[in-house]
Design an enzyme around this catalytic site. Structure first.
Site, PDB file in Angstrom:
ATOM      1  N   ARG A 366     -26.602  11.609 -37.792  1.00 29.69           N
ATOM      2  CA  ARG A 366     -25.210  11.184 -37.950  1.00 29.69           C
ATOM      3  C   ARG A 366     -24.327  12.416 -38.114  1.00 29.69           C
ATOM      4  O   ARG A 366     -24.635  13.318 -38.880  1.00 29.69           O
ATOM      5  CB  ARG A 366     -25.078  10.266 -39.168  1.00 29.69           C
ATOM      6  CG  ARG A 366     -23.698   9.665 -39.366  1.00 29.69           C
ATOM      7  CD  ARG A 366     -23.691   8.778 -40.603  1.00 29.69           C
ATOM      8  NE  ARG A 366     -24.603   7.646 -40.468  1.00 29.69           N
ATOM      9  CZ  ARG A 366     -25.200   7.039 -41.491  1.00 29.69           C
ATOM     10  NH1 ARG A 366     -25.002   7.475 -42.721  1.00 29.69           N
ATOM     11  NH2 ARG A 366     -25.999   6.017 -41.284  1.00 29.69           N
ATOM     12  N   ARG A 435     -19.506  11.392 -48.370  1.00 29.53           N
ATOM     13  CA  ARG A 435     -19.877  11.307 -46.955  1.00 29.53           C
ATOM     14  C   ARG A 435     -18.636  11.410 -46.063  1.00 29.53           C
ATOM     15  O   ARG A 435     -17.571  11.800 -46.514  1.00 29.53           O
ATOM     16  CB  ARG A 435     -20.641  10.006 -46.707  1.00 29.53           C
ATOM     17  CG  ARG A 435     -21.950   9.925 -47.501  1.00 29.53           C
ATOM     18  CD  ARG A 435     -22.796   8.758 -47.046  1.00 29.53           C
ATOM     19  NE  ARG A 435     -24.063   8.679 -47.761  1.00 29.53           N
ATOM     20  CZ  ARG A 435     -25.026   7.803 -47.463  1.00 29.53           C
ATOM     21  NH1 ARG A 435     -24.863   6.943 -46.476  1.00 29.53           N
ATOM     22  NH2 ARG A 435     -26.154   7.771 -48.144  1.00 29.53           N
ATOM     23  N   LYS A 505     -24.464   7.532 -53.000  1.00 28.05           N
ATOM     24  CA  LYS A 505     -23.485   7.919 -51.987  1.00 28.05           C
ATOM     25  C   LYS A 505     -22.062   7.631 -52.465  1.00 28.05           C
ATOM     26  O   LYS A 505     -21.826   6.752 -53.299  1.00 28.05           O
ATOM     27  CB  LYS A 505     -23.767   7.178 -50.688  1.00 28.05           C
ATOM     28  CG  LYS A 505     -23.781   5.646 -50.815  1.00 28.05           C
ATOM     29  CD  LYS A 505     -24.294   5.025 -49.532  1.00 28.05           C
ATOM     30  CE  LYS A 505     -24.496   3.524 -49.687  1.00 28.05           C
ATOM     31  NZ  LYS A 505     -25.095   2.910 -48.492  1.00 28.05           N
ATOM     32  N   LYS A 507     -18.037   7.255 -50.805  1.00 30.71           N
ATOM     33  CA  LYS A 507     -17.308   7.097 -49.542  1.00 30.71           C
ATOM     34  C   LYS A 507     -15.806   7.008 -49.803  1.00 30.71           C
ATOM     35  O   LYS A 507     -15.377   6.364 -50.762  1.00 30.71           O
ATOM     36  CB  LYS A 507     -17.778   5.845 -48.802  1.00 30.71           C
ATOM     37  CG  LYS A 507     -19.263   5.862 -48.438  1.00 30.71           C
ATOM     38  CD  LYS A 507     -19.674   4.580 -47.727  1.00 30.71           C
ATOM     39  CE  LYS A 507     -21.152   4.592 -47.368  1.00 30.71           C
ATOM     40  NZ  LYS A 507     -21.550   3.339 -46.673  1.00 30.71           N
ATOM     41  N   CYS A 728     -24.093  -4.095 -37.236  1.00 27.29           N
ATOM     42  CA  CYS A 728     -24.809  -2.854 -37.524  1.00 27.29           C
ATOM     43  C   CYS A 728     -25.938  -2.677 -36.506  1.00 27.29           C
ATOM     44  O   CYS A 728     -26.241  -3.584 -35.727  1.00 27.29           O
ATOM     45  CB  CYS A 728     -25.367  -2.884 -38.934  1.00 27.29           C
ATOM     46  SG  CYS A 728     -26.686  -4.097 -39.173  1.00 27.29           S
ATOM     47  N   CYS A 734     -33.718   0.490 -37.657  1.00 25.69           N
ATOM     48  CA  CYS A 734     -33.423   0.545 -39.084  1.00 25.69           C
ATOM     49  C   CYS A 734     -34.605   0.017 -39.901  1.00 25.69           C
ATOM     50  O   CYS A 734     -35.062  -1.112 -39.686  1.00 25.69           O
ATOM     51  CB  CYS A 734     -32.165  -0.254 -39.410  1.00 25.69           C
ATOM     52  SG  CYS A 734     -31.761  -0.261 -41.173  1.00 25.69           S
ATOM     53  N   CYS A 773     -29.424  -6.838 -42.767  1.00 27.27           N
ATOM     54  CA  CYS A 773     -29.900  -6.858 -44.143  1.00 27.27           C
ATOM     55  C   CYS A 773     -28.689  -6.926 -45.057  1.00 27.27           C
ATOM     56  O   CYS A 773     -27.549  -6.822 -44.594  1.00 27.27           O
ATOM     57  CB  CYS A 773     -30.760  -5.621 -44.444  1.00 27.27           C
ATOM     58  SG  CYS A 773     -29.798  -4.128 -44.776  1.00 27.27           S
ATOM     59  N   CYS A 777     -23.734  -2.493 -43.924  1.00 26.08           N
ATOM     60  CA  CYS A 777     -23.174  -1.383 -43.152  1.00 26.08           C
ATOM     61  C   CYS A 777     -22.026  -1.813 -42.243  1.00 26.08           C
ATOM     62  O   CYS A 777     -21.137  -1.005 -41.957  1.00 26.08           O
ATOM     63  CB  CYS A 777     -24.270  -0.712 -42.328  1.00 26.08           C
ATOM     64  SG  CYS A 777     -25.485   0.169 -43.341  1.00 26.08           S
TER      65      CYS A 777
END
Length: 864
Positions: A366, A435, A505, A507, A728, A734, A773, A777
């Site tokens: 990424r 991120r 994380k 964001k 996603c 994944c 899931c 995302c």
């Protein structure tokens, strides 16, 4: 292959593999079934790929295009050349001899002899214990490791392994066996236990000399209908029943861990552990406790970061190791900070494990791309890298950047260097750091986009980790290009993060009302632009929102999505300072003991907004001002041509689920590469996975329009439902995906479009999203309609998010398949068409009609 054939100037023939079951061909396969079976045939070598190109010269005309067979040939030539054969001290017998009657009999005698030896050694070094597990998510493996440690402290001779790694024929000679198994899908065995399970179910062996115990892990509410209760812990129950049928003796009744218990599976395991060791009645051996402690989990995620030497770990050695396509767990966690995840192709996972092969490991990379701004040269660089090292496709992510899939470990460094040469990098694109910072890509006040993009870059640069590990590992400490920091290795220090970095994380998003194309309140930190009354308007400052985040865990009400809360206003020249201080509060007060509770949203709910504002202001040294009024109207993209500033224009095109690839009849990737070569100013990537051709001068609009039309890139003749859809990546790459998403949502929208058209709603926008899931995302929990995967073909259905992305939705039905989705949504969509108020959006309608209850805040997300 079809895309290449279509592009070839003369006749072209494609011979394709036709999936079948036991030799019977069927038309009932879905497109995903066809894709998966074809991949398995190619991966196994049963259907090798060849290309014949008459335009090529010499040997290049006929080419083997099978990575598996190329590797097999390389291995053969390396191992079995003539010199190696002559140099053997003893002849190597054919593997077929082992399958002879004599070989099989000898094997049985050897195993019986081993049993006698085990009986003798049992009196010298403790009784044997075999611990087997089958686990997709790691919990059943953790149970197995705990049982193994308890066995070792009692002096037992312990073997612990995945069920499919165990030689099944040995089972009849085992004395004590403990099995730990989780539940996948609708009561199915996890991937690494399926072959063992098949062998056991077909077996007729005598296990009268074996004693056993089974511990199963499941969720009693995962399948909510009463008739689905049989799926709960079905693999554990099946193992327990079959072992008893074969004559094995239960040590204790099977134990079951239930995710619905207060401590999840731990509650059931505590009882099972007590009963197991009481029944075995084997005392702890003096001194063994300390020895077993050495085998306990060696570190936590926090410890892994601290001892990593500023994110180095043993990554350099791991990527140089060509004996495996993988890296270990701890380097895998550190690699995320460098912008890459280890994955494997789950379409072929089970077959490869059954053949005794390693998973088809590869890596996702990424890019860090603040504000989603990319030059044409950068686009072309990513296009080339996708072909040279990836799987031939690119993904425009839901966080406004590039993602490559299918990069082999041996190509990681080359790919990273290629990205760096294009003036980009991947550091901090993942991991427990700030991120990629996203910003409005095509606001209504288009002249303001460069300003928020510049702010995104300043924040990203300011919060970038300072470690030199990135350049040391990927670029040999030689600065090639890009903006990533490169201090001396001897001077490594993290003045903002410290050696442990962040708890999880972090964001950040920047939005310009009334467009909420970034879903600004879905992030840990959001800056909402406040404009003056000038014409054209200017940004004077930002409202500051904290505590957003999408991820949760199915049926765990302690986890939930949350939308950010506004805590004040700050002038625009102080935005970077505020971003730093909010992050530092989370660094110091976020939960570092439970990663499921470590996101900033939980820290906000634990301490409250007043406390948070005080903490931020204390670090700032000045007070935030009161929030200013603002309003959002939608969170989709504006398609087609729009004027940005006098003389410049943008064109926003629809890219379904952000996947840039050459599809049969639609060579999108090739077309966009041609567009990049013809339009030097470049592109902007959107947070909805779409693409903007940016800053086209008025004089070039006709030429670019003609180029778009030539490749059908200007095709916006889709339903508004599809134009506002997002999914996603999910399967097959994944590791967390429980169901299809990107590969399935287009088909589902095909079916829903029929309902939409019948209702006369083709041009009425409804935000619809899907994830494989519950980690969120594709930001499903603030969509008007959302599907969150639970198992192959099964989804939770959520309704009632706001069209502007400012309200969470609510569960409407659990665990529904395609047929049920259509049955549930068809009458609601028709009712909406007939009974909505003027200007009323779908999400508001389902709440007003009482179809779902309104979600006020994250903590009541699960209240129905």
């Amino acid at each position: 292959a079809l895309a290449e054939a279509d592009a070839y100037p003369g006749p072209a023939v494609v011979v394709a593999y036709l999936p079948h079951t036991d030799g019977i061909f069927s038309r009932n396969y879905s497109p995903i079934d066809v894709l998966q079976q074809s991949k398995r045939a190619v991966d196994s070598g049963a259907w090798p790929l060849f290309r014949w190109n008459p335009e090529a010269s010499g040997d290049a005309r006929f080419q083997l295009d099978s990575e598996r067979l190329r590797r097999a040939l390389d291995d053969f030539l390396r191992r079995d050349n003539a010199l190696a054969a002559l140099g053997r001290a003893e002849p190597a017998l054919s593997g077929g001899l082992d399958e002879s009657v004599e070989g099989a009999a000898a094997g049985k005698l050897a195993r019986r002899a081993r049993g006698d030896v085990d009986a003798l050694l049992g009196g010298l070094s403790g009784p044997p214990l075999l611990v087997l597990f089958a686990s997709d998510g790691g919990n059943a493996e953790e149970v197995a490791k705990r049982v193994a440690r308890q066995g070792r402290v009692r002096g037992m001779r312990v073997q612990c392994m995945a069920m499919d790694e165990y030689e099944f024929d040995e089972l009849a000679f085992e004395k004590t066996v403990v099995l730990s198994v989780s539940t996948a899908g609708q009561g199915e065995m996890p991937t690494n236990g399926r072959e063992f399970h098949k062998a056991l179910q077909a077996a007729s062996i005598n296990l009268s000399e074996t004693q056993y115990a089974v511990f199963g892990l499941g969720d009693s509410h995962y399948w909510p209908r009463a008739e689905d209760a049989l799926f709960y812990n079905k693999p554990g129950r099946d193992l327990d029943r079959k072992l008893a049928e074969l004559g094995a003796r239960r040590i204790v009744d099977a134990g079951f861990g239930d995710d619905q218990d207060a401590d999840g599976w731990e509650t059931g395991y505590a009882d099972f552990d007590r009963r197991l060791w009481e029944a075995l009645n084997i005392a702890v051996v003096d001194g063994a406790q300390a020895a077993a402690a050495d085998e306990a989990p060696s570190r936590t995620d926090e410890e892994n970061k601290v001892i990593s030497n500023f994110l180095r770990g043993s990554i350099a050695q791991a990527i140089a190791d060509d004996s495996t396509g993988a890296v270990d767990e701890w380097d895998g966690k550190l690699l995320k900070f460098h912008g890459t995840y280890m994955q494997d192709d789950r379409d072929v996972r089970a077959e490869r494990l059954a053949r005794g092969e390693e998973k088809a490991y590869s890596f996702m990379i990424r890019v860090r791309l603040p504000g989603g701004v990319a030059s044409s040269a950068q686009w072309l660089a990513m296009d080339r890298l996708a072909d040279e090292y990836g799987n031939g496709t690119m993904k425009i992510t839901t966080r406004q950047t590039f993602q490559l899939h299918g990069v082999l470990k041996r190509n990681l460094r080359s790919t990273m260097r290629g990205i760096n040469r294009a003036l980009m990098d991947t550091i901090a694109a993942c991991g427990d750091v700030n991120r990629n910072v996203v910003a409005s890509a095509n606001p209504l006040q288009a002249h303001l986009q460069p300003e928020v993009a510049a702010l995104a870059t300043r924040i990203s640069e300011h919060l970038l980790p300072s470690t030199s590990a990135y350049h040391e590992i990927w670029l040999d400490s030689t600065f090639v290009a890009g903006a990533a920091k490169q201090p001396s290795a001897a001077d490594d220090v993290e003045p903002l993060y410290g050696a442990a970095y962040l708890p999880r994380k972090f964001k950040i998003a920047i939005a310009i009302p009334p467009e909420n194309d970034v879903d600004v309140v879905a992030y840990d930190l959001g800056f909402i632009a406040v404009l003056d009354d000038a014409q054209p308007p200017s940004i004077v400052g930002y409202n500051v929102a904290i505590g957003g985040g999408m991820g949760m865990t199915h049926n765990n009400k302690k986890t939930y999505p949350r939308l950010a809360s506004v805590i004040g206003y700050v002038p625009k020249d102080r935005a970077v300072d505020v971003a730093e201080k909010v992050m530092l509060v989370q660094r110091d007060h976020g939960d570092r003991t439970n990663r499921k509770h470590a996101r900033l949203k939980y820290t906000v709910d634990d301490h409250g907004l007043i406390w948070w504002r005080q903490q931020v202001e204390q670090r700032l040294g000045y007070a935030l001002e009161d929030a200013r009024p603002y309003a959002f109207t939608r969170n989709g993209d504006r398609y087609g041509w729009v004027q940005t500033t006098p003389g410049l224009n943008n064109f926003t095109m629809f890219v379904q689920n952000g996947r840039v690839a050459n599809f049969p009849g639609n060579p999108l990737k090739t077309a966009l590469a041609e567009l990049a070569r013809e339009h030097p100013p470049g592109f902007r990537l959107t947070c909805n996975g779409h693409l903007i051709v940016a800053d086209v001068p008025d004089a070039d609009v006709p030429r670019i329009s003609a180029l778009l039309a030539k490749h059908r890139l200007d095709n916006l003749d889709y339903s508004a439902l599809r134009l506002h859809s997002m999914a996603c990546a999910a399967l097959p790459t994944c590791a967390l995906a429980m169901a299809e998403s990107e590969r399935y949502l287009p088909r589902l929208i095909d079916l829903l479009d029929r309902v939409i058209d019948d209702a006369g709603l083709r041009n009425d926008a409804i935000v619809i999203r899907m994830t494989g899931c519950p980690n969120g995302c594709a930001r499903p929990y603030n969509a008007e309609i959302a599907f969150v995967g639970k198992a192959p073909g099964a989804y939770n259905l959520y309704l009632g998010g706001s069209h502007s992305g400012e309200r969470l939705n609510k569960i409407y039905r659990e665990t529904v398949n395609e047929e049920q989705i259509l049955e549930l949504l068809t009458p609601i969509i028709k009712q909406y068409a007939l009974e909505r108020n003027d200007g009323e959006h779908f999400g508001d309608f389902v709440i007003r009609k009482g179809i779902v209850k309104e979600t006020i805040e994250g903590k009541d997300f699960h209240d129905v």
